[in-house]
Design an enzyme around this catalytic site. Structure first.
Site, short mmCIF file in Angstrom:
data_model
loop_
_atom_site.label_atom_id
_atom_site.label_comp_id
_atom_site.label_asym_id
_atom_site.label_seq_id
_atom_site.Cartn_x
_atom_site.Cartn_y
_atom_site.Cartn_z
N GLU A 91 0.88 -1.29 -0.05
CA GLU A 91 0.01 0.00 -0.11
C GLU A 91 0.87 1.13 0.02
O GLU A 91 1.60 1.61 1.08
CB GLU A 91 -0.96 0.04 1.30
CG GLU A 91 -2.21 -1.02 1.27
CD GLU A 91 -3.04 -0.77 0.10
OE1 GLU A 91 -3.23 0.56 -0.55
OE2 GLU A 91 -3.76 -1.55 -0.39
N CYS A 146 -1.83 8.94 4.33
CA CYS A 146 -1.84 8.62 2.91
C CYS A 146 -2.98 8.87 2.28
O CYS A 146 -3.02 9.44 1.29
CB CYS A 146 -1.58 7.04 2.67
SG CYS A 146 -0.74 6.24 3.72
C1 SIN Z 1 -3.58 6.23 6.51
O1 SIN Z 1 -3.65 4.88 6.22
O2 SIN Z 1 -3.06 6.95 5.90
C2 SIN Z 1 -5.09 6.92 6.76
C3 SIN Z 1 -6.24 5.92 6.90
C4 SIN Z 1 -7.44 7.17 6.77
O3 SIN Z 1 -7.35 8.27 7.15
O4 SIN Z 1 -8.50 6.75 6.27
#
Ligand code: SIN
Length: 519
Positions: free
Chosen positions: A280, A314
């Site tokens: 990811e 992210c």
């Molecule tokens: C992330 O994994 O960076 C954030 C997840 C989210 O805000 O939904």
């Protein structure tokens, strides 16, 4: 105290604050402590250590952590390999029970784990406690998936004397490599996926967040996972990460983090033979605002999403495409909201925005703002804050930039800092075309009250996580079992999302079993 969720965050009262403050005080007394690796169920001191520095005050060493060597990593892999056959052969229900015990322990330790996140990552206390709750829910949701799918062992079509089944089986030993921004939840989710399905794990936390990694390893150990099933190796990407990638002895690799490293994992991990890799990676997440939208909801949702945790999610919104009819009105609502955000010591209860994670992030912020100033106009923010109590930390102002050329790098590159670039559009077609015109495809949001526009957005937008009219976070705030979270295009490799119903099965391979019975 009850488990905290995003929904209950707004109503947290004195009990929450006093327990959180008590956990902070307790941890402050441990500053400078030397922590250990966890290999084969045993705590091991490293030959050398590195200091985990507070991003809020770089004079403070939160703790010292082992700088694992190649030998340490190889020992951890060997332990995980030995632990694999009995763990694989354990009834899946027993693995589920052990992981649920880990979730219970996290719940009991929720304040301490959250306080580590505040001290080590600089999260405000609400974001920190929400992350612990998310980690707990990730375990519980993935455990539930094992049950819903009967351990992924299902009958197929039986013909005559042939009885057939499809059985999903684990691969072996997985490397789990997690990022700094959700060091507990993302590491827990990846590890839980691997462990519940019968794999064993060698876990490397990000170099900026070894303490959160120790928090997770301690939970797994105390929950009674057999020795070697979960191993922790702290240290550098150059030694630990590289050894995990290239030693050839691992069976799977799950990674969340930068695109650069994710692509390296995809390229190098199965260079010699095909092996599963789940990566990811980042995002350059757009929000579109159309004239029929509630501008108040849009402004609130975008500011939260762009600047929550300093844009270091992210999922953070970093591009805004607003229709010309409402562009100025929206900017006029967003700028004062942004200026009002309290930036400072994340231990204080009313702080919204703590520090960035490290000096490199501040440099990235400065050079991106410089580019924005040269090519466009800074509507608010743009400065590094070094006054008073902020003199020794990595504090910066949330920043909005507009009047940029359409082909500016500001609309293409992920900076991972609190920086929002906005542009004017004249139709939904144009907005969607620009929103899709990037290499990434993680999250996207729209604000509109026109149902045909909802449909067009969901139909045409190229992103794995999409939201319409989300005041609580235009592009952020996914929750296990509620929003699956995975990237399209350069944002992710598997097409199956974390937090969702297809995640756990990725840690397994299918075996078809046929038995022919004599008649
Ligand atoms: C992330 O994994 O960076 C954030 C997840 C989210 O805000 O939904």
């Amino acid at each position: 105290m009850e488990k905290i969720t995003y929904a209950s965050l707004g109503s947290l009262g004195e009990e929450f604050h006093s327990q959180f403050d008590a956990a902070l005080s307790k941890l402050t007394r441990t500053f400078g402590k030397t922590h250990s690796l966890l290999i084969d169920g045993k705590l091991e001191k490293g030959k050398e250590t590195f200091g985990d520095i507070s991003p809020s005050d770089t004079r403070v060493v939160l703790g010292n952590f082992p700088l694992a060597t190649v030998d340490d990593v190889m020992k951890a892999i060997a332990a995980a390999k030995r632990a694999y056959p009995p763990w694989r052969d354990l009834d899946w229900q027993k693995r589920v029970a052990l992981l649920r015990r880990a979730a219970d322990l996290m719940m009991q330790r929720q304040f301490e784990l959250a306080a580590i996140l505040t001290l080590e990552v600089g999260k405000n206390r609400f974001e920190a406690i929400a992350e612990v709750s998310e980690a707990i829910d990730l375990i519980l949701y993935y455990a539930q998936q094992m049950e819903n799918n009967d351990g992924y062992n299902i009958p197929l079509v039986t013909t005559g004397a042939e009885q057939t089944r499809s059985v999903l089986k684990p691969f072996g030993v997985w490397a789990v490599v997690s990022p700094f921004n959700f060091p507990l939840a993302l590491a827990t989710g990846m590890a839980a996926g691997a462990l519940l399905s019968g794999n064993t794990v060698v876990f490397k936390p990000a170099s900026d967040t070894p303490w959160s990694g120790v928090g997770l390893a301690t939970v797994m150990h105390d929950a009674g996972l057999p020795a070697g099933v979960f191993n922790l190796v702290t240290g550098s990407g150059a030694v630990v990460g590289e050894t995990l990638l290239t030693n050839g002895d691992l069976d799977g690799f799950v990674f969340t983090g930068s695109r650069e490293v994710g692509l390296k994992v995809l390229r190098d991990f199965s260079a010699r033979s095909p092996k599963p890799r789940i990566t990811e990676m980042g995002g350059k997440n757009p929000t579109i605002v159309m004239p029929s939208a509630s501008l108040e909801d849009a402004a609130e949702g975008i500011v939260r999403s762009a600047f929550g945790m300093g844009g270091q999610k992210c999922s953070a919104c970093s591009r805004l495409y607003a229709h010309a009819d409402i562009y100025d009105a929206l900017a006029e609502m967003m700028v004062p909201k942004t200026k009002k955000l309290k930036i400072g010591d994340p231990r204080e209860r009313d702080t919204f925005l703590g520090p960035l994670i490290n000096e490199r992030a501040v440099k990235t912020f400065n050079s991106a703002v410089q580019l924005g100033r040269t090519e466009g106009r800074v509507l608010c923010g743009g400065n590094v804050l070094q006054d008073g109590a902020r003199a020794h930390g990595y504090f910066v102002e949330p920043t909005i930039i507009d009047a940029l050329p359409q082909d500016s790098r500001m609309f293409q590159e992920e900076f991972f800092v609190p920086l929002l670039s906005m542009a004017k559009v004249h139709s939904l077609d144009e907005a969607i075309r620009l929103a899709n015109d990037v290499e990434y495809g993680l999250t996207s949001g729209i604000f509109t009250n026109d149902e045909t526009e909802h449909a067009q957005f969901f139909n045409e937008i190229e992103a794995g996580v999409t939201y319409c009219n989300r005041r609580g976070g235009a592009t952020t705030g996914a929750w296990p079992g509620v929003q699956s979270f995975g990237g399209w295009k350069a944002s992710g490799s598997s097409g199956k999302s974390a937090l969702g119903p297809y995640y756990v099965s990725q840690f397994m391979r299918e075996q078809s079993q046929t038995i022919v019975y004599k008649r």
